[in-house]
Scaffold this active site. Structure first.
Site, mmCIF file in Angstrom:
data_model
loop_
_atom_site.group_PDB
_atom_site.id
_atom_site.type_symbol
_atom_site.label_atom_id
_atom_site.label_comp_id
_atom_site.label_asym_id
_atom_site.label_seq_id
_atom_site.Cartn_x
_atom_site.Cartn_y
_atom_site.Cartn_z
ATOM 1 C CE LYS A 220 -11.465 -0.575 -9.540
ATOM 2 N NZ LYS A 220 -10.559 -1.424 -8.748
ATOM 3 C CB THR B 234 -7.530 6.501 -0.505
ATOM 4 O OG1 THR B 234 -7.347 5.176 -1.046
ATOM 5 C CG2 THR B 234 -7.473 7.512 -1.622
ATOM 6 C CB SER C 228 -8.266 1.271 -7.292
ATOM 7 O OG SER C 228 -9.015 2.268 -7.972
ATOM 8 C CG ASP D 21 2.486 4.187 -6.739
ATOM 9 O OD1 ASP D 21 1.800 3.395 -7.417
ATOM 10 O OD2 ASP D 21 2.347 5.419 -6.784
ATOM 11 C CB ALA E 5 -10.970 -5.160 -6.160
ATOM 12 C CE1 TYR F 77 -12.851 2.790 -8.611
ATOM 13 C CE2 TYR F 77 -15.203 2.723 -9.055
ATOM 14 C CZ TYR F 77 -14.107 2.255 -8.367
ATOM 15 O OH TYR F 77 -14.258 1.250 -7.427
ATOM 16 C CE1 TYR G 137 -0.907 -9.296 -18.369
ATOM 17 C CE2 TYR G 137 0.265 -10.956 -17.097
ATOM 18 C CZ TYR G 137 0.251 -9.757 -17.768
ATOM 19 O OH TYR G 137 1.405 -9.018 -17.840
ATOM 20 N NE ARG H 173 -16.565 4.837 -0.330
ATOM 21 C CZ ARG H 173 -15.701 3.855 -0.622
ATOM 22 N NH1 ARG H 173 -15.986 2.975 -1.537
ATOM 23 N NH2 ARG H 173 -14.551 3.763 0.004
ATOM 24 C CG ASP I 143 -2.194 0.810 0.985
ATOM 25 O OD1 ASP I 143 -2.098 2.036 0.795
ATOM 26 O OD2 ASP I 143 -3.279 0.212 0.960
HETATM 27 P P1 NAD Z 1 -9.826 2.488 -0.183
HETATM 28 O O1 NAD Z 1 -9.539 3.797 -0.794
HETATM 29 O O2 NAD Z 1 -10.194 2.444 1.261
HETATM 30 O O3 NAD Z 1 -8.627 1.483 -0.392
HETATM 31 C C1 NAD Z 1 -7.780 1.519 -1.505
HETATM 32 C C2 NAD Z 1 -6.361 1.285 -1.028
HETATM 33 O O4 NAD Z 1 -5.488 1.269 -2.158
HETATM 34 C C3 NAD Z 1 -5.860 2.386 -0.096
HETATM 35 O O5 NAD Z 1 -5.263 1.823 1.056
HETATM 36 C C4 NAD Z 1 -4.833 3.134 -0.931
HETATM 37 O O6 NAD Z 1 -3.840 3.747 -0.149
HETATM 38 C C5 NAD Z 1 -4.316 2.021 -1.825
HETATM 39 N N1 NAD Z 1 -3.705 2.483 -3.071
HETATM 40 C C6 NAD Z 1 -4.227 3.347 -3.979
HETATM 41 N N2 NAD Z 1 -3.367 3.508 -5.010
HETATM 42 C C7 NAD Z 1 -2.294 2.714 -4.743
HETATM 43 C C8 NAD Z 1 -1.080 2.443 -5.412
HETATM 44 N N3 NAD Z 1 -0.806 3.015 -6.588
HETATM 45 N N4 NAD Z 1 -0.200 1.583 -4.853
HETATM 46 C C9 NAD Z 1 -0.459 0.998 -3.659
HETATM 47 N N5 NAD Z 1 -1.600 1.211 -2.971
HETATM 48 C C10 NAD Z 1 -2.504 2.057 -3.511
HETATM 49 O O7 NAD Z 1 -10.979 1.829 -1.074
HETATM 50 P P2 NAD Z 1 -11.875 0.540 -0.798
HETATM 51 O O8 NAD Z 1 -13.253 0.982 -0.628
HETATM 52 O O9 NAD Z 1 -11.248 -0.313 0.223
HETATM 53 O O10 NAD Z 1 -11.767 -0.187 -2.211
HETATM 54 C C11 NAD Z 1 -10.800 -1.199 -2.437
HETATM 55 C C12 NAD Z 1 -10.986 -1.774 -3.817
HETATM 56 O O11 NAD Z 1 -12.308 -2.308 -3.959
HETATM 57 C C13 NAD Z 1 -10.788 -0.758 -4.945
HETATM 58 O O12 NAD Z 1 -10.104 -1.375 -6.016
HETATM 59 C C14 NAD Z 1 -12.204 -0.422 -5.332
HETATM 60 O O13 NAD Z 1 -12.272 -0.032 -6.670
HETATM 61 C C15 NAD Z 1 -12.940 -1.719 -5.072
HETATM 62 N N6 NAD Z 1 -14.363 -1.502 -4.794
HETATM 63 C C16 NAD Z 1 -14.761 -1.004 -3.587
HETATM 64 C C17 NAD Z 1 -16.128 -0.814 -3.357
HETATM 65 C C18 NAD Z 1 -16.653 -0.327 -2.034
HETATM 66 O O14 NAD Z 1 -17.880 -0.273 -1.842
HETATM 67 N N7 NAD Z 1 -15.823 0.018 -1.073
HETATM 68 C C19 NAD Z 1 -17.057 -1.092 -4.369
HETATM 69 C C20 NAD Z 1 -16.587 -1.550 -5.586
HETATM 70 C C21 NAD Z 1 -15.241 -1.773 -5.786
#
Ligand code: NAD
Length: 335
Positions: free
Chosen positions: A166, A52, A92, A73, A131, A162, A176, A203, A48
């Site tokens: 995805k 975010t 993400s 990253d 995801a 976004y 892949y 949100r 991570d």
């Molecule tokens: P979040 O923002 O809490 O978590 C995302 C994490 O990714 C964070 O810890 C951030 O620091 C890390 N990150 C971002 N860019 C990065 C990078 N380049 N390198 C390393 N780490 C990086 O979001 P979330 O709600 O936990 O979502 C997680 C995943 O699930 C995402 O891919 C999101 O698209 C997907 N998703 C979430 C939801 C939801 O309801 N929360 C719904 C659909 C999809």
């Protein structure tokens, strides 16, 4: 609607998972996945960059010899020494407020970051789970949304960064699988809620809870008639790990089909918090989807998965977490 291709649905052999990499493991969903994997005695490497996410989300795991945090990253590189059985690619920005502030990074992590995470799975011979999101369906014209629906996305609208990242990530994952034989899966996650959501992530549920606890009016977008189907985080994690262990390629919807209007969500939050807050109706964001509900037939048939935590119970647990102060205060995204 269109039939899902064979390349994405062929089931491989399920394997034992001893060591997993979770990209975005310090985020909301990633941290719950890390916790559950450790509870199941799976060794976890969390990657991570804290864009975010936060250290607080995983502080209970620090010091656990089966948990390793690597601050990096994933758009730069992904390198993990040793065996890996499973890669969960969750890095993400995920909330509109985050990806609108970080549009290029969102596209990069969906494309380059996914490329790197897939490369890691290929090198290690690991199972890979992407995801993905219900946002690939855009503002849907089919309701509820089955996996065979191709979606209705505006590629040049503000949410395009976004949604299209995805959609690209899904295409790369399927490529892949087809070209390199990587054992991939795609999970399309619908709106999820629970502890560790950030109060300022924009949100609806954390925003409403924060506002209700502060005695401020709850800001309902439009007339609040738009719907969301919200899944409690423990149900989601159980579904994702069932998919990871199944060998099924997906794409597979995981979400709670119980559909609520945004207005109903606001009223339920007021009731759950016992707040005297009122409602304030504000402008709806551009391209905000009008309806959202997963068709979860596939998850039920293949995994035997159904959500178990009712909305009101999940809401109570989430309010409790916010009340304890764990979720407050924190200012938006660190850019
Ligand atoms: P979040 O923002 O809490 O978590 C995302 C994490 O990714 C964070 O810890 C951030 O620091 C890390 N990150 C971002 N860019 C990065 C990078 N380049 N390198 C390393 N780490 C990086 O979001 P979330 O709600 O936990 O979502 C997680 C995943 O699930 C995402 O891919 C999101 O698209 C997907 N998703 C979430 C939801 C939801 O309801 N929360 C719904 C659909 C999809």
């Amino acid at each position: 609607m269109n039939p899902t291709t064979d390349a994405t649905t062929t089931a491989g052999a399920a394997r034992p998972i001893r060591r997993a990499v979770v990209t975005g493991g310090a985020g909301f969903l990633g941290s719950h996945l890390c916790t559950e994997l450790r509870r199941r005695e799976v060794e976890v490497v969390c990657l991570d960059n804290f864009l975010t996410g936060s250290a607080a989300n995983i502080e209970h795991l620090v010091g656990d010899p089966g948990f390793r945090l690597v601050q990096c990253d994933v758009t730069d590189y992904v390198h993990v020494p040793g065996d890996v059985d499973l890669v969960l690619h969750f890095a993400s920005p995920a909330s509109p407020i985050d990806y609108l502030k970080l549009p290029i990074h969102t596209l990069k992590v969906g494309s380059i970051g996914t490329h790197h995470a897939l490369g890691l799975a290929k090198d290690k011979g690991a199972r890979f789970v992407l995801a993905s999101t219900s946002e690939v369906y855009g503002d849907p014209q089919v309701h509820p949304q089955p996996e065979s629906y191709w979606g209705h996305v505006n590629p040049v609208g503000p949410r395009g960064v976004y949604d299209e990242a995805k959609r690209f990530a899904e295409a790369l994952t399927v490529a892949y699988r087809a070209e390199h034989g990587v054992d991939t899966a795609i999970v399309r996650i619908f709106n999820t809620f629970g502890p560790r959501m950030r109060p300022f992530d924009g949100r609806a549920i954390p925003t409403f809870i924060r506002q209700a606890l502060a005695g401020e009016p709850l800001t309902v977008a439009g007339d609040g008639a738009q719907t969301r189907s919200v899944c409690y985080v423990s149900d989601l994690v159980r579904g994702i790990l069932a998919l990871a262990g199944s060998g099924h390629g997906g794409p597979m919807n995981i979400g709670n089909p119980h559909e609520l209007s945004v207005l109903q969500i606001a009223r339920d939050v007021i009731a759950a918090t016992g707040s005297s807050s009122g409602l304030e109706f504000v402008e709806r964001p551009v391209d905000d989807p009008m309806v959202r509900r997963p068709d979860t037939t596939l998850a039920t048939e293949v995994l035997g998965w159904t959500p178990e935590v009712p909305w009101t119970q999940g809401l109570e647990r989430t309010v409790e977490w916010f009340r304890e102060g764990a979720g407050l205060p924190q200012a938006g995204v660190r850019a």
